[in-house]
Structure formats: C-alpha cells, structure tokens
Design a protein around this motif. Sequence first.
Motif, mmCIF file in Angstrom:
data_model
loop_
_atom_site.group_PDB
_atom_site.id
_atom_site.type_symbol
_atom_site.label_atom_id
_atom_site.label_comp_id
_atom_site.label_asym_id
_atom_site.label_seq_id
_atom_site.Cartn_x
_atom_site.Cartn_y
_atom_site.Cartn_z
ATOM 1 N N SER A 81 0.839 -1.201 0.000
ATOM 2 C CA SER A 81 0.000 0.000 0.000
ATOM 3 C C SER A 81 0.866 1.240 0.000
ATOM 4 O O SER A 81 2.042 1.198 0.369
ATOM 5 N N GLU A 82 0.251 2.348 -0.400
ATOM 6 C CA GLU A 82 0.958 3.617 -0.376
ATOM 7 C C GLU A 82 1.446 3.937 1.040
ATOM 8 O O GLU A 82 2.468 4.570 1.217
ATOM 9 N N GLU A 83 0.729 3.474 2.038
ATOM 10 C CA GLU A 83 1.141 3.717 3.428
ATOM 11 C C GLU A 83 2.194 2.721 3.899
ATOM 12 O O GLU A 83 2.943 3.007 4.828
ATOM 13 N N PHE A 99 -2.531 -0.893 -3.346
ATOM 14 C CA PHE A 99 -3.655 0.023 -3.085
ATOM 15 C C PHE A 99 -3.229 1.315 -2.414
ATOM 16 O O PHE A 99 -2.213 1.391 -1.731
ATOM 17 N N ASP A 100 -4.043 2.327 -2.666
ATOM 18 C CA ASP A 100 -3.967 3.599 -1.939
ATOM 19 C C ASP A 100 -5.194 3.592 -1.025
ATOM 20 O O ASP A 100 -6.325 3.696 -1.505
ATOM 21 N N PRO A 101 -4.994 3.419 0.296
ATOM 22 C CA PRO A 101 -6.151 3.197 1.170
ATOM 23 C C PRO A 101 -7.056 4.407 1.328
ATOM 24 O O PRO A 101 -8.251 4.275 1.578
ATOM 25 N N LEU A 102 -6.480 5.606 1.216
ATOM 26 C CA LEU A 102 -7.313 6.808 1.324
ATOM 27 C C LEU A 102 -6.741 7.898 0.434
ATOM 28 O O LEU A 102 -5.828 8.627 0.829
ATOM 29 N N ASP A 103 -7.277 7.982 -0.768
ATOM 30 C CA ASP A 103 -6.827 9.007 -1.702
ATOM 31 C C ASP A 103 -7.571 10.307 -1.373
ATOM 32 O O ASP A 103 -8.793 10.317 -1.299
ATOM 33 N N GLY A 104 -6.799 11.371 -1.163
ATOM 34 C CA GLY A 104 -7.418 12.660 -0.814
ATOM 35 C C GLY A 104 -7.350 12.945 0.668
ATOM 36 O O GLY A 104 -8.207 13.634 1.215
ATOM 37 N N TYR A 251 0.320 2.628 -7.141
ATOM 38 C CA TYR A 251 -0.812 2.689 -6.216
ATOM 39 C C TYR A 251 -1.972 3.533 -6.739
ATOM 40 O O TYR A 251 -3.090 3.407 -6.259
ATOM 41 N N GLU A 252 -1.668 4.455 -7.692
ATOM 42 C CA GLU A 252 -2.712 5.387 -8.112
ATOM 43 C C GLU A 252 -2.947 5.354 -9.629
ATOM 44 O O GLU A 252 -4.052 5.066 -10.091
ATOM 45 N N CYS A 253 -1.879 5.694 -10.392
ATOM 46 C CA CYS A 253 -2.085 5.915 -11.836
ATOM 47 C C CYS A 253 -2.429 4.640 -12.597
ATOM 48 O O CYS A 253 -3.324 4.649 -13.460
#
Length: 305
Positions: A81-83, A99-104, A251-253
């Motif tokens: 994860s990103e974290e 995964f990105d668990p919380l984008d934003g 994780y995002e793009c």
Amino acid sequence: MSMPGADHERFRAEHPLLARAIDAILASVRETAELLRQGDSSGQVGSVNSFGDKQLKIDVKADEIIFSNLRSCGAVVTASSEERPDELDLGGQGFSVAFDPLDGSSIVDANFAVGAIFGIWRGAGLLHKTGAEQAAAAYAVYGPRTSVVLARPGRDGKLKVEELMLTEQGWLVCREDVRLGEKKVFAPANLRAAADNKAYADFVSACISEKYTLRYTGGFVPDVHHILTKGGGLFLNPTSSGAPAKLRLLYECAPIAFIVEAAGGASSNGAESVLKMKFDHLDRRTAITLGSREEVARSKHCLRA
Ligand code: F6P
Ligand code: MG
C-alpha cells in the motif's frame, strides 16, 4: 461477489479467487465508509510514512482494514500500500494487490469526497510488472454515497466496467456498462506547474477560450469519477522542475488508467499509455493525462516543462 444476478454468478464461477479478492476489497470499502462517517477523520497521529507524507489517523485505519480483509480472504499472495510500500506476503494464493487506502487525505478534513484505489495482478509480486498486466482494478468513492467502480473480466474475455453502490441491501450494480465518450470538461491538477511549464499554462488558457467546464476537487478519485460519471472529460497532472510529479504509478495511476482505458478512454505519460510503464520501484511517480481519447491526445504534449 455478493451481488445477485447471472453475470456475477458466472464471474464467480469462472474466477473464484479473483472474486474472493474483490469481495475482500468491497468489505474493506464498507468498513472504511463507516469509519469516515464516524467523524474522527481529521486527527493526525503524527507518524510519517516512508515517502514523507504526514499520515492521518484515518489513513492508518483504512490501511489496516484493507490489509486485514486481504489477508483473511486467502486469495492474496502479495500486497503493498501507499502507506506500507513494501511487498508484504499475506499467505494466500492467487493474486497481488496494490492500493492507496485513502486518496485525498489532505481534503478529508474539509469533508470533500475522498476515495481508495486498488490494482490486482495475477501471481506473486508487483515489482517490474506493468499496469497493462492487471487482472482487475477498482476505486471507491466516499461521498454522500459510497460507490465502487470496478474493471474486471466480463463475457468473451473482454473487460467490463461497472459501478456498484452500497445500499441498505448491500452492494447493488447501479451502472452496468461504464463508457467514456468526448466532453469538454477538465480537471487541471498540480496547477502550480503552469507557472514554469508554458505548455500547461497555454493549454489551460485554450480550455478557457474554448469554454471548457472546470470540475476540480483536488482528489484524484473524485475528479476521475466525475469524468466516468458524466461520460467524458479530462484529468491532467503535468509537472515542471518546480512542481514535480506526485502521483504514484503503482498505487494510483496504473489502476485508474486501467479502468479508464477499459471504459474506452485513454491515458498518457506524455509519450505512451501509463499502462505500459514498468514498476521499476514501488514509489515510481509519473505525470499523467487521462480521460476522453481526443482530450488525452490534445493534452499529452504539456505534461512536462
Ligand atoms: O497526492 C495526490 C493528490 O492529492 C491527488 O489525489 C490529487 O489529484 C492531487 O494530489 C492534487 O494535487 P494539487 O492539489 O496540487 O492539484
Ligand atoms: Mg492518493
């Protein structure tokens, strides 16, 4: 998946392990949505992740919820994860999930819509793979409603993009076939780059002259979701020497581009589809433009100063 309907039954029968991994994601989204509603989302725990971002309590909790569901589903070998940007062995077999668990997380205190992003690959390990190799991808939108947009194998081996809504009866399909056409709507992220990236500044001026509609929240997921909901538009995150790339490829793009391209849209890093880029390292970043095909073709020259 837990949704009723012949198509989901067929999917579950043909792809039992993938369906289990997706179920784990849907369960995580449901738990995270409850957590966000409880309202303790703005307190910082003061820890810093290995990329230097300040972590909020909600990021850490969402991360734990997702890891826990992925571990217990038994269909996930590797997750990252990103974290927690390492390749962690979750002991299952079948798929790897990034995964990105919380984008934003920077707009969660303002009560804007936020999201989560998931990419799923067959087999163990994520390094050196590409976005094009994903078996499925999903993002969750936590707004007034909670929904998930999922790209997964459909009939005849073709990808299917659908939107699921969390209701009192559980997850229901609210859009069967998410497709992208052309629309003059734009979401210009990292606008600071336009100060020293003339091509970006000129592109934004051209959009204004041509009466494009601006829809921008500052959250990658809600900004892309607007495009996929309205049936067209453009999200772009160009860079410059003073405003480098922030968005992470793995994780995002890559997962978002997989969904957008499966819906008939396009993505570019300025030279090629971001789905062709290899995860040379887990933290690889990229400039990106994605959305309606014509808009991507029109904007890809301005991604770098
Ligand atoms: O870091 C990622 C992110 O928060 C995205 O979710 C969003 O699209 C982008 O940054 C917004 O950047 P800016 O506020 O610079 O436009
Ligand atoms: Mg993010």
